[in-house]
Write a protein that holds these residues in place. Structure first.
Motif, PDB file in Angstrom:
ATOM      1  N   GLY A 167       0.785  -1.222   0.000  1.00 12.40           N
ATOM      2  CA  GLY A 167       0.000   0.000   0.000  1.00 12.40           C
ATOM      3  C   GLY A 167       0.819   1.276   0.000  1.00 12.40           C
ATOM      4  N   GLN A 168       2.136   1.145  -0.004  1.00 11.05           N
ATOM      5  CA  GLN A 168       3.028   2.317   0.032  1.00 11.05           C
ATOM      6  C   GLN A 168       3.324   2.761  -1.393  1.00 11.05           C
ATOM      7  N   PHE A 169       2.329   3.349  -2.001  1.00 13.27           N
ATOM      8  CA  PHE A 169       2.354   3.658  -3.426  1.00 13.27           C
ATOM      9  C   PHE A 169       1.512   4.909  -3.610  1.00 13.27           C
ATOM     10  N   CYS A 170       2.138   5.985  -4.069  1.00 16.86           N
ATOM     11  CA  CYS A 170       1.391   7.244  -4.184  1.00 16.86           C
ATOM     12  C   CYS A 170       0.225   7.118  -5.141  1.00 16.86           C
ATOM     13  N   MET A 171       0.294   6.171  -6.070  1.00 17.46           N
ATOM     14  CA  MET A 171      -0.808   5.957  -7.006  1.00 17.46           C
ATOM     15  C   MET A 171      -1.628   4.730  -6.641  1.00 17.46           C
ATOM     16  N   ALA A 172      -1.586   4.338  -5.367  1.00 17.92           N
ATOM     17  CA  ALA A 172      -2.428   3.242  -4.890  1.00 17.92           C
ATOM     18  C   ALA A 172      -3.901   3.621  -5.010  1.00 17.92           C
ATOM     19  N   GLY A 173      -4.761   2.613  -4.915  1.00 14.45           N
ATOM     20  CA  GLY A 173      -6.205   2.835  -4.937  1.00 14.45           C
ATOM     21  C   GLY A 173      -6.824   2.456  -3.605  1.00 14.45           C
ATOM     22  N   PRO A 174      -6.631   3.270  -2.562  1.00 11.91           N
ATOM     23  CA  PRO A 174      -7.135   2.913  -1.230  1.00 11.91           C
ATOM     24  C   PRO A 174      -8.615   3.220  -1.010  1.00 11.91           C
ATOM     25  N   ARG A 175      -9.278   3.861  -2.007  1.00 10.36           N
ATOM     26  CA  ARG A 175     -10.703   4.180  -1.881  1.00 10.36           C
ATOM     27  C   ARG A 175     -11.470   3.407  -2.943  1.00 10.36           C
ATOM     28  N   LEU A 176     -12.298   2.486  -2.510  1.00  9.84           N
ATOM     29  CA  LEU A 176     -13.104   1.694  -3.432  1.00  9.84           C
ATOM     30  C   LEU A 176     -14.540   2.210  -3.418  1.00  9.84           C
ATOM     31  N   LEU A 177     -15.032   2.546  -4.594  1.00 12.93           N
ATOM     32  CA  LEU A 177     -16.411   2.995  -4.771  1.00 12.93           C
ATOM     33  C   LEU A 177     -17.143   1.923  -5.571  1.00 12.93           C
ATOM     34  N   VAL A 178     -18.227   1.385  -5.006  1.00 14.02           N
ATOM     35  CA  VAL A 178     -18.914   0.241  -5.609  1.00 14.02           C
ATOM     36  C   VAL A 178     -20.376   0.589  -5.876  1.00 14.02           C
ATOM     37  N   ALA A 179     -20.845   0.255  -7.066  1.00 12.36           N
ATOM     38  CA  ALA A 179     -22.261   0.452  -7.390  1.00 12.36           C
ATOM     39  C   ALA A 179     -23.116  -0.295  -6.366  1.00 12.36           C
ATOM     40  N   GLN A 194     -10.463  10.914   3.475  1.00 14.51           N
ATOM     41  CA  GLN A 194      -9.943  12.136   2.885  1.00 14.51           C
ATOM     42  C   GLN A 194      -8.417  12.218   2.859  1.00 14.51           C
ATOM     43  N   GLU A 195      -7.746  11.545   3.776  1.00 11.73           N
ATOM     44  CA  GLU A 195      -6.297  11.671   3.908  1.00 11.73           C
ATOM     45  C   GLU A 195      -5.576  10.437   3.371  1.00 11.73           C
ATOM     46  N   GLU A 196      -4.311  10.621   3.051  1.00  9.41           N
ATOM     47  CA  GLU A 196      -3.501   9.530   2.499  1.00  9.41           C
ATOM     48  C   GLU A 196      -2.964   8.663   3.645  1.00  9.41           C
ATOM     49  N   ILE A 197      -3.388   7.396   3.688  1.00 13.67           N
ATOM     50  CA  ILE A 197      -2.946   6.484   4.743  1.00 13.67           C
ATOM     51  C   ILE A 197      -1.578   5.910   4.419  1.00 13.67           C
ATOM     52  N   PHE A 198      -1.342   5.558   3.183  1.00 15.54           N
ATOM     53  CA  PHE A 198      -0.071   5.015   2.697  1.00 15.54           C
ATOM     54  C   PHE A 198       0.258   3.670   3.349  1.00 15.54           C
ATOM     55  N   GLY A 199      -0.703   2.784   3.294  1.00 15.86           N
ATOM     56  CA  GLY A 199      -0.537   1.432   3.798  1.00 15.86           C
ATOM     57  C   GLY A 199      -1.587   0.547   3.161  1.00 15.86           C
ATOM     58  N   PRO A 200      -1.564  -0.767   3.427  1.00 13.16           N
ATOM     59  CA  PRO A 200      -2.519  -1.690   2.790  1.00 13.16           C
ATOM     60  C   PRO A 200      -3.891  -1.629   3.447  1.00 13.16           C
ATOM     61  N   VAL A 201      -4.540  -0.469   3.309  1.00 14.12           N
ATOM     62  CA  VAL A 201      -5.842  -0.219   3.934  1.00 14.12           C
ATOM     63  C   VAL A 201      -6.798   0.268   2.856  1.00 14.12           C
ATOM     64  N   LEU A 202      -7.947  -0.379   2.750  1.00 13.10           N
ATOM     65  CA  LEU A 202      -8.940  -0.060   1.723  1.00 13.10           C
ATOM     66  C   LEU A 202     -10.258   0.340   2.385  1.00 13.10           C
ATOM     67  N   THR A 203     -10.784   1.503   2.027  1.00 13.08           N
ATOM     68  CA  THR A 203     -12.133   1.887   2.452  1.00 13.08           C
ATOM     69  C   THR A 203     -13.104   1.613   1.315  1.00 13.08           C
ATOM     70  N   VAL A 204     -14.323   1.198   1.657  1.00 11.18           N
ATOM     71  CA  VAL A 204     -15.315   0.834   0.647  1.00 11.18           C
ATOM     72  C   VAL A 204     -16.581   1.653   0.870  1.00 11.18           C
ATOM     73  N   GLN A 205     -17.038   2.328  -0.195  1.00 10.45           N
ATOM     74  CA  GLN A 205     -18.242   3.160  -0.148  1.00 10.45           C
ATOM     75  C   GLN A 205     -19.156   2.807  -1.320  1.00 10.45           C
ATOM     76  N   PRO A 206     -20.468   2.784  -1.105  1.00 10.24           N
ATOM     77  CA  PRO A 206     -21.396   2.550  -2.213  1.00 10.24           C
ATOM     78  C   PRO A 206     -21.736   3.861  -2.942  1.00 10.24           C
ATOM     79  N   PHE A 207     -22.177   3.731  -4.198  1.00 10.44           N
ATOM     80  CA  PHE A 207     -22.689   4.910  -4.920  1.00 10.44           C
ATOM     81  C   PHE A 207     -23.930   4.513  -5.708  1.00 10.44           C
TER      82      PHE A 207
END
Length: 492
Positions: free
Chosen positions: A294-306, A393-406
């Motif tokens: 997860g230590q990747f500035c272009m990581a995808g730590p925010r998952l948005l799911v239909a 809202q903030e950059e965690i910079f670790g293997p952590v994923l948040t999941v939100q519906p849309f």
């Protein structure tokens, strides 16, 4: 493959690393101060490296200036520089096992990942920019005067390159290769946590024929970086790191009217639409947040799911993420190694605790893995987070994923664009029209569709908003290391 070519590769073993010295003007300097370099898989020291003083930095800049002014590198033809840079690429491949071992030891990066990504990309940088070095030219301009007008693209001079801890090889050579291709000289300050591959690359560059003083390496912490930022002999700053330090870097460079490239923090959203190929999408989602721990500035730590897929995706992720191999980076089967340092681990755990305190649900992971004293964090999936939470809202910079519906496409784009960052974004869909339409609406420097982290030296990347400005990779990066001079000759 022939039978000879298909021999089983021997496992990479932990190397014995000698104390690191400064590399200034083609000579190794012991330095007067030293600090430990820690193995993140054990928490124990690997070796020590010198900490450059302000005087050391000044000497390195002076060596780079002398090398530039002498013309021994800038005065070469592009084709001559290209030959040297191509030899660097060949040497990187020849010494790949050595680079893999050092980078894996220093960063905690799994050897399989380091070989396939970090070392391969490093060789690719020098190969790609060796080709561009041969086509760095100006243009004749037709003007309504009795004069002959043309432009020249010339090197800027001395480049101060400051790089972070997470991808030491890739992010340093992403600066050094185009800077050298354009004819500049370089003073490189790697991150104090992960300096070892920078010293090995200095050795490789010298072996390839880069003249003394053209590349210099000054190891050390904030004091070393500040000295490099403020040295009047530096003509350009190229910085990758946090947004906070990037803001300071821009202020210092701006006060001196120096050009600067800033590749800063990120907090990318990965959008899974209801028409996505779910098997492929889940693979892209996991790769996006566990890649390099997860230590990747272009990581995808925010998952948005239909919304129709939300519960299904959470269920699949809970099982799949828990099964991703985590452990010793020198085990060829390891996918997730330790975080690069105790500071990074502590920060990620604090965000997970904050999510719990706000009532979010930890679907899987969420705790430290007790393994040999190393800085391991189990990959973590968090549901039930609010859009305005600091965890989102903030950059965690670790293997952590948040999941939100849309609910719909507009809400997905709104949520994706709702943080201060804009480095990367992604979307998973089988609808080609939607892919183009949404990609155009996402405020990010690079957008991936139906995968993640597809990177190549020819494809530029960089940020908008608080993710910085300027571009790395591609001909765009080469342009950032040159200045345009116009020459107008009267024909009267």
């Amino acid at each position: 493959m022939t039978a000879t070519d298909s021999q089983v590769r021997q496992a990479v073993v932990r190397p014995q690393v000698q104390p690191g010295k400064l590399f200034i003007g083609g000579e190794w300097r012991a330095g007067t101060r030293h600090s430990d370099v820690i193995d993140p898989s054990t928490g124990r020291p690997i070796t020590t490296v010198a900490e450059a003083t302000e005087d050391d930095v000044h000497d390195a800049v002076r060596a780079a200036r002398a090398a530039f002014d002498s013309g021994q590198w800038a005065g070469m033809s592009g084709r001559e520089r290209a030959r040297v840079l191509y030899r660097v690429a060949e040497l990187v491949r020849r010494r790949a096992d050595e680079l893999v071992a050092v980078e894996s030891l220093d960063v905690g990066k799994p050897v399989a990942l380091c070989r396939a990504v970090d070392v391969a990309t490093t060789a690719g940088h020098f190969e790609y920019y060796s080709a561009l070095a041969q086509s760095l030219d100006g243009a004749v301009r037709d003007i309504p005067l009795n004069a002959h007008a043309y432009t020249r693209r010339e090197p800027l001079g001395v480049v101060g390159a400051i790089t972070p801890f997470n991808f030491p090889l890739i992010l340093s050579t992403a600066k050094i290769a185009p800077a050298l291709a354009a004819g500049n000289t370089v003073v490189h300050k790697p991150a104090p946590d992960t300096p070892l591959s920078a010293l090995l690359m200095a050795e490789i560059l010298t072996e390839a024929g880069v003249p003394d003083g053209v590349v210099n390496v000054v190891t050390g912490g904030a004091e070393t970086g500040e000295a490099l930022l403020r040295d009047p002999g530096v003509d350009k700053i190229a910085f990758t790191g946090s947004t906070a330090v990037g803001r300071h870097t821009a202020e210092v460079a701006g006060a001196a009217l120096k050009p600067v490239t800033l590749e800063l923090g990120g907090n990318a959203a990965n959008i899974v639409f209801d028409d996505a190929d779910l098997d492929k999408a889940i693979g892209a989602v996991i790769k996006a947040f566990v890649f390099n721990s997860g230590q990747f500035c272009m990581a995808g730590p925010r998952l948005l799911v239909a919304e129709p897929l939300y519960d299904t995706v959470l269920g699949i992720l809970g099982d799949a993420v828990a099964g991703v191999p985590i452990g010793d980076p020198f085990d060829e089967t390891t996918v997730i190694g330790p975080m690069a340092g105790e500071r990074q681990l502590t920060k990620a755990l604090e965000y997970i605790d904050l999510a719990r305190a706000e009532g979010a649900k930890v679907v899987t992971g969420g705790d430290r893995l007790d393994l040999n004293g190393g800085y391991y964090l189990r990959p973590t999936v968090i549901a039930g987070v609010s859009a305005d939470s600091r965890v989102v809202q903030e950059e965690i910079f670790g293997p952590v994923l948040t999941v939100q519906p849309f609910k719909d496409e507009d809400e997905a784009v709104m949520l994706a664009n709702s943080t201060p960052y804009g480095l990367a974004a992604g979307l998973q869909t089988q609808n080609v029209s939607r892919a183009h339409r949404v990609a155009a609406r996402l405020r990010a420097g690079i957008v991936w569709v139906n995968d993640w982290a597809l990177l190549d030296p020819a494809v530029p990347f960089g940020g908008v908003k608080q993710s910085g400005f300027g571009r790395e990779y591609g001909p765009e990066a080469l342009s950032a290391y040159t200045t345009t001079k116009s020459v107008v000759i009267s024909l009267d």
